[in-house]
Design a protein around this motif. Structure first.
Motif, PDB file in Angstrom:
ATOM      1  N   ALA A  87      44.078  39.236  31.371  1.00 52.79           N
ATOM      2  CA  ALA A  87      42.960  39.880  31.845  1.00 52.79           C
ATOM      3  C   ALA A  87      43.391  40.330  33.198  1.00 52.79           C
ATOM      4  CB  ALA A  87      41.875  38.799  31.985  1.00 52.79           C
ATOM      5  N   THR A  88      44.534  39.952  34.032  1.00 49.41           N
ATOM      6  CA  THR A  88      44.709  40.393  35.065  1.00 49.41           C
ATOM      7  C   THR A  88      45.357  42.104  35.214  1.00 49.41           C
ATOM      8  OG1 THR A  88      47.101  39.759  35.043  1.00 49.41           O
ATOM      9  CG2 THR A  88      45.565  37.974  36.153  1.00 49.41           C
ATOM     10  N   GLU A  89      45.593  42.384  33.810  1.00 48.83           N
ATOM     11  CA  GLU A  89      45.813  43.854  33.719  1.00 48.83           C
ATOM     12  C   GLU A  89      44.910  44.894  34.178  1.00 48.83           C
ATOM     13  OE1 GLU A  89      48.922  44.903  33.385  1.00 48.83           O
ATOM     14  OE2 GLU A  89      49.941  42.983  33.638  1.00 48.83           O
ATOM     15  N   LEU A  90      43.475  44.254  34.281  1.00 49.23           N
ATOM     16  CA  LEU A  90      42.449  44.836  34.444  1.00 49.23           C
ATOM     17  C   LEU A  90      42.558  45.726  35.685  1.00 49.23           C
ATOM     18  CD1 LEU A  90      39.357  42.469  33.765  1.00 49.23           C
ATOM     19  CD2 LEU A  90      39.959  44.568  32.657  1.00 49.23           C
ATOM     20  N   LYS A  91      43.589  45.051  36.650  1.00 52.41           N
ATOM     21  CA  LYS A  91      43.770  46.007  37.868  1.00 52.41           C
ATOM     22  C   LYS A  91      44.423  47.256  37.809  1.00 52.41           C
ATOM     23  CE  LYS A  91      48.087  43.335  38.738  1.00 52.41           C
ATOM     24  NZ  LYS A  91      48.827  42.397  39.641  1.00 52.41           N
ATOM     25  N   ASN A  92      45.054  47.406  36.598  1.00 56.54           N
ATOM     26  CA  ASN A  92      45.809  48.615  36.231  1.00 56.54           C
ATOM     27  C   ASN A  92      44.988  49.400  34.924  1.00 56.54           C
ATOM     28  OD1 ASN A  92      47.935  48.055  37.605  1.00 56.54           O
ATOM     29  ND2 ASN A  92      48.933  46.370  35.952  1.00 56.54           N
ATOM     30  N   LYS A  93      43.604  49.078  35.123  1.00 55.74           N
ATOM     31  CA  LYS A  93      42.712  49.708  34.118  1.00 55.74           C
ATOM     32  C   LYS A  93      43.041  49.748  32.635  1.00 55.74           C
ATOM     33  CE  LYS A  93      40.832  52.948  37.542  1.00 55.74           C
ATOM     34  NZ  LYS A  93      40.603  54.350  37.768  1.00 55.74           N
ATOM     35  N   ASP A 533      38.101  30.730  57.410  1.00 53.96           N
ATOM     36  CA  ASP A 533      37.745  30.680  55.870  1.00 53.96           C
ATOM     37  C   ASP A 533      37.006  32.002  55.488  1.00 53.96           C
ATOM     38  OD1 ASP A 533      37.038  29.830  53.413  1.00 53.96           O
ATOM     39  OD2 ASP A 533      35.410  28.434  53.894  1.00 53.96           O
ATOM     40  N   LEU A 534      38.323  32.891  54.842  1.00 51.11           N
ATOM     41  CA  LEU A 534      37.716  34.217  54.707  1.00 51.11           C
ATOM     42  C   LEU A 534      37.213  34.232  53.030  1.00 51.11           C
ATOM     43  CD1 LEU A 534      41.171  36.182  55.606  1.00 51.11           C
ATOM     44  CD2 LEU A 534      38.961  36.249  56.805  1.00 51.11           C
ATOM     45  N   PRO A 535      35.916  35.045  53.015  1.00 54.61           N
ATOM     46  CA  PRO A 535      35.458  34.931  51.755  1.00 54.61           C
ATOM     47  C   PRO A 535      36.198  35.892  50.949  1.00 54.61           C
ATOM     48  CG  PRO A 535      34.414  36.556  53.235  1.00 54.61           C
ATOM     49  CD  PRO A 535      35.386  35.714  53.782  1.00 54.61           C
ATOM     50  N   PRO A 536      35.883  35.925  49.606  1.00 57.52           N
ATOM     51  CA  PRO A 536      36.459  36.508  48.583  1.00 57.52           C
ATOM     52  C   PRO A 536      36.173  38.149  48.806  1.00 57.52           C
ATOM     53  CG  PRO A 536      34.698  35.597  47.566  1.00 57.52           C
ATOM     54  CD  PRO A 536      34.987  35.100  48.858  1.00 57.52           C
ATOM     55  N   PRO A 537      37.206  39.094  48.439  1.00 56.04           N
ATOM     56  CA  PRO A 537      36.686  40.563  48.406  1.00 56.04           C
ATOM     57  C   PRO A 537      35.870  40.788  47.447  1.00 56.04           C
ATOM     58  CG  PRO A 537      38.974  40.287  47.704  1.00 56.04           C
ATOM     59  CD  PRO A 537      38.710  38.860  47.918  1.00 56.04           C
ATOM     60  N   ILE A 538      34.971  41.679  47.604  1.00 53.36           N
ATOM     61  CA  ILE A 538      33.803  42.227  46.625  1.00 53.36           C
ATOM     62  C   ILE A 538      34.081  43.594  46.305  1.00 53.36           C
ATOM     63  CG2 ILE A 538      31.610  42.321  46.066  1.00 53.36           C
ATOM     64  CD1 ILE A 538      31.317  39.436  47.575  1.00 53.36           C
ATOM     65  N   ALA A 539      34.329  44.142  45.382  1.00 49.58           N
ATOM     66  CA  ALA A 539      34.369  45.469  44.966  1.00 49.58           C
ATOM     67  C   ALA A 539      32.919  45.872  44.493  1.00 49.58           C
ATOM     68  CB  ALA A 539      35.447  45.908  44.194  1.00 49.58           C
ATOM     69  N   CYS A 592      43.600  40.436  47.215  1.00 51.89           N
ATOM     70  CA  CYS A 592      43.994  41.738  48.199  1.00 51.89           C
ATOM     71  C   CYS A 592      44.913  41.272  49.374  1.00 51.89           C
ATOM     72  CB  CYS A 592      42.801  42.279  48.684  1.00 51.89           C
ATOM     73  SG  CYS A 592      41.731  42.889  47.465  1.00 51.89           S
ATOM     74  N   ALA A 593      45.817  42.248  49.864  1.00 54.88           N
ATOM     75  CA  ALA A 593      46.788  42.079  50.816  1.00 54.88           C
ATOM     76  C   ALA A 593      46.039  41.660  52.336  1.00 54.88           C
ATOM     77  CB  ALA A 593      47.925  43.049  50.728  1.00 54.88           C
ATOM     78  N   GLY A 594      44.936  42.529  52.700  1.00 53.94           N
ATOM     79  CA  GLY A 594      44.441  42.566  53.778  1.00 53.94           C
ATOM     80  C   GLY A 594      43.315  41.597  53.913  1.00 53.94           C
ATOM     81  N   ASN A 595      42.571  41.930  54.902  1.00 55.23           N
ATOM     82  CA  ASN A 595      41.180  41.254  55.092  1.00 55.23           C
ATOM     83  C   ASN A 595      40.109  41.793  53.823  1.00 55.23           C
ATOM     84  OD1 ASN A 595      41.814  39.717  57.457  1.00 55.23           O
ATOM     85  ND2 ASN A 595      41.744  41.655  58.542  1.00 55.23           N
ATOM     86  N   GLU A 602      43.201  47.585  43.906  1.00 59.10           N
ATOM     87  CA  GLU A 602      43.200  46.892  43.044  1.00 59.10           C
ATOM     88  C   GLU A 602      41.894  46.659  42.266  1.00 59.10           C
ATOM     89  OE1 GLU A 602      46.065  43.848  43.038  1.00 59.10           O
ATOM     90  OE2 GLU A 602      47.832  44.938  42.708  1.00 59.10           O
ATOM     91  N   LEU A 603      41.259  45.984  43.243  1.00 59.55           N
ATOM     92  CA  LEU A 603      39.944  45.499  43.135  1.00 59.55           C
ATOM     93  C   LEU A 603      38.797  46.798  42.796  1.00 59.55           C
ATOM     94  CD1 LEU A 603      38.972  42.478  42.643  1.00 59.55           C
ATOM     95  CD2 LEU A 603      37.871  42.937  44.964  1.00 59.55           C
ATOM     96  N   GLU A 604      39.100  47.504  43.619  1.00 58.84           N
ATOM     97  CA  GLU A 604      38.218  48.728  43.413  1.00 58.84           C
ATOM     98  C   GLU A 604      38.554  49.587  42.042  1.00 58.84           C
ATOM     99  OE1 GLU A 604      37.733  51.511  46.796  1.00 58.84           O
ATOM    100  OE2 GLU A 604      38.960  50.001  47.800  1.00 58.84           O
TER     101      GLU A 604
END
Length: 736
Positions: A87-93, A533-539, A592-595, A602-604
């Protein structure tokens, strides 16, 4: 497992050198305990197929699938692990599925990309449904990193308030942060230094006063509260929070068992007064007749008496803790009178009193609150100052002879009695003088030494002093002014309770270690322990356009003077505006690599990809094929994706293949509630201190169930070997 030795050669086990340096390097902790998933460049799906199931994997599939950080894969179902990895291949569509061919070779095949060759083998087809799903919004949540703990500092405690002072508070007397002395800290208070060299027994305790650091004020120490260009410790808009403080204490004269260090919320402040003012009479009862105690009444405070307390109109003034007078004790006091032979009457001598005393060396005497003095706010004073009114139980005929200013020409005068003066033998021993040749009223002039054996005295020289009476004035204390030696002058010392924190140092040794000079060598450095405590990124994908939501829009500014409408932010609108047909999933293995508020391609891509699939209008069709057909799951026929294949045998002569084809995307719920995610806990265990490092920040503690471990001291009080302590252990793994 590394084996290290303490300075006392005690062997202890350090957890793979983890967290040895995180106190001094704020990036070390995140290196030891990563807050981002570490991609090992290996496929977990491939690992399971080859090493768990021990099956042959097609060479083209070995690099398909992700590593799945943050999952307890040892306790998860193996095939579920394969599905999650793919399922991680979703990042590559891309969508992948797993199957094994007739030779037992496992292959991960791509869904919805390759055309199927079964068209010529189709006998007939039946349309079973039309899939039309209204979807306007897709929300995809990525990897939620664990809290990162970092340490910032050092910040000198004694100048902390001035360093983090804000410009707008410097002249605003209505501000709770206003402090007119903020640039003058630290201040050192040692009673022995104020009294003088003869007060050696007072050199036991000292106080280091400093400005309020406001360590619990989230707003003042944050980047938002500091304002533009101001100094701050943490940025709460970056999801940082102060969870504790470390204290590095350096006391040059510290000795275990003798020196006690304590952090107090209020400080002692020593104020010198130069006058008692007029004394107020408590209640005078002469000895001529008896009066029951129950009939005695006190006196109302007379605010024309006493003296004003300096700085008592300050908001930092909390009251008077103690009052000392620094003078010599008068064992007895009686009027200087003699009998006049000519007039046959008793007349007054050339001084007010004759006194008995043993020494003229000064010593501090503590007065009794409520009896010797009363502190009250003067209702007639426009500044709101307090007065200290000294009181006594002296005859009204003599009360004017007591009290007053230390340096005054109108003070009471006295001479030393004959009985207080001794002669000294050739061996230096004290002895009484020979019997006087005079009578009771006419004493001969004598000289010699007081009982302390080194103070010369005579019974004729007049002395002047401000006398504070004790009892009914038959004894007291003389505060003499010395114009030659001002440093050792008599004093009235009032000890304030002052609304500033301080470090109290008490040393029980007889060597007078606590002086103003020695306190200047004491340093206390603060280190802030910060949780990030950074939250998860949300696309968020709306109408085919993807973006990363900014979670900072949901963080209040901590300023009580402002009003915010957090419900109107884009972040809140996106999450609360989801309707039926919209998609909200959690893919915790996508990081994601940044904040989390920065762009994450990838998430977008995942959000846009799911939005496209969800809005496909596809008919679901069943194709009935000849036995020679060779359908493959995931291939495309007539624009539809093969989702299932069914082989049916009705009798020995009839063999058909049913192929169900429809949309590529079937919907997914995500994995946010998985019980198989790795978890850690924070535990508290007891232990005994085995060694303390000189800086008081670290020590070796023998912990229950864990053993000897290097720990951090989170309090200012020094630990000592043998102390029983409670230790909090972070990131302790939880077994599933």
């Amino acid at each position: 497992m590394a084996i290290l030795k303490s300075p006392e050669n005690q062997i202890f086990y350090d957890w793979e050198d983890i967290a040895q340096h995180w106190i001094v390097d704020e990036n070390q902790f995140d290196s030891d305990f990563p807050s981002k998933p570490q991609d090992k460049d290996t496929s977990l799906a491939a690992h399971i197929v080859e090493n768990i199931f021990e099956l042959e994997l097609d060479e083209s599939s070995k690099n398909i699938g992700g590593y799945l950080p943050g999952y307890d894969v040892k306790n998860r179902d193996a095939y579920q692990g394969i599905q999650l990895s793919l399922a991680t291949e979703l990042k590559n569509k891309q969508l992948y599925e797993c199957y094994a061919d007739e030779n037992g070779v496992v292959k991960f095949y791509l869904i919805g990309e390759n055309q199927s060759g079964i068209g010529s083998y189709v006998l007939y087809d039946i349309t079973t449904a039309q899939m039309k799903q209204k979807c306007e919004n897709v929300v995809v949540t990525g990897y939620d990193p664990p809290a990162k703990r970092i340490v910032r500092g050092p910040y000198p405690l004694f100048t902390f308030a001035n360093r983090f002072a804000r410009t707008e508070d410097a002249n605003d007397k209505s501000s709770i942060y206003y402090d007119p002395d903020i640039a003058d800290y630290p201040k050192y208070w040692v009673l022995g230094d104020i009294l003088g060299a003869e007060a050696c027994k007072i050199y036991k305790q000292g106080f280091i006063e400093f400005g309020k650091p406001w360590l619990n004020d989230e707003y003042k120490l944050s980047a938002n509260g500091a304002g533009a260009g101001g100094q701050f410790i943490y940025d709460h808009k970056a999801f940082e929070k102060i969870i504790g403080w470390l204290y590095k204490v350096e006391v040059p004269f510290y000795e275990q068992g003798s020196t006690q260090i304590e952090l107090l919320n209020k400080s002692s402040k020593y104020i010198s007064l130069d006058s008692f003012g007029d004394l107020q009479q408590r209640s005078w009862v002469d000895n001529l007749y008896y009066k029951p105690q129950v009939c005695l009444t006190g006196q109302e405070l007379d605010f024309t008496k006493g003296v004003y307390l300096p700085d008592s109109d300050s908001k930092k003034f909390l009251g008077v803790r103690e009052v000392y007078i620094y003078g010599c004790e008068l064992k007895s006091i009686y009027p200087d009178e003699y009998f006049d032979d000519e007039s046959q009457t008793i007349k007054s001598g050339y001084v007010d009193f004759i006194v008995d005393l043993e020494t003229r060396m000064k010593e501090p005497i503590k007065l009794s609150a409520g009896q010797d003095y009363i502190v009250a706010k003067d209702p007639n004073d426009s500044l709101g100052r307090y007065k200290i009114i000294f009181s006594c139980n002296v005859s009204p005929n003599w009360i004017d002879k007591f009290g007053g200013a230390i340096e005054s020409t109108s003070n009471a005068t006295f001479r030393i009695s004959e009985s207080s003066i001794y002669a000294k033998t050739d061996k230096g021993e004290l002895t009484d003088h020979e019997a006087s040749t005079g009578n009771f009223w006419n004493i001969a002039e004598i000289s010699g030494y007081l009982r302390d054996s080194h103070t010369e005295a005579d019974n004729t020289t007049p002395h002047s002093a401000a006398i504070f009476p004790m009892g009914e004035g038959t004894s007291g204390y003389a505060l003499e002014y010395d114009p030659v030696n001002d440093s050792n002058n008599a004093k009235i010392i009032v000890v304030y309770d002052w609304d500033n924190p301080c470090v109290s140092i008490l040393d029980q040794r007889q060597s007078n270690e606590v002086t103003g000079e020695s306190l200047m060598g004491v340093t206390v450095d603060l280190y802030a322990v910060i949780s990030k405590d950074l939250p998860p990124p949300i696309a968020y994908c709306h109408e085919g356009i993807s973006m990363i939501l900014d979670p900072r829009q949901q963080i209040p500014d901590l300023d009580f003077a402002t009003v915010e409408n957090l419900a109107g932010s884009d972040y809140q609108k996106a999450l609360e505006g989801l309707e039926n047909g919209d998609v909200k999933i959690v893919l915790p293995f996508l990081s994601c690599a940044g904040n989390p508020w920065e762009s994450c391609i990838e998430l977008e891509n995942v959000a846009a990809f799911i939005y496209t699939l969800q809005n496909d209008i596809v008919e679901s069709t069943t194709y009935v094929c000849k036995p020679d057909a060779a359908p493959v799951l995931g291939e495309i026929i007539d624009g539809k994706t093969i989702n299932s294949i069914n082989y049916s045998y009705q009798d020995g002569s009839q063999y058909l293949i049913s192929v169900q084809a429809g949309p590529k995307w079937q919907g997914i719920g995500g994995w946010d509630s998985s019980v198989y995610q790795n978890k850690t806990e924070r535990i508290q265990v007891e232990g005994v201190v085995s060694y303390v490092y000189p800086d008081n920040m670290k020590c070796l503690v023998q912990l229950e169930r864990i053993g000897l471990l290097e720990c951090v001291n989170g309090q200012i009080d020094p630990l000592e070997i043998g102390d029983t302590v409670k230790v909090t252990v972070y990131n302790n793994p939880i077994s599933v």
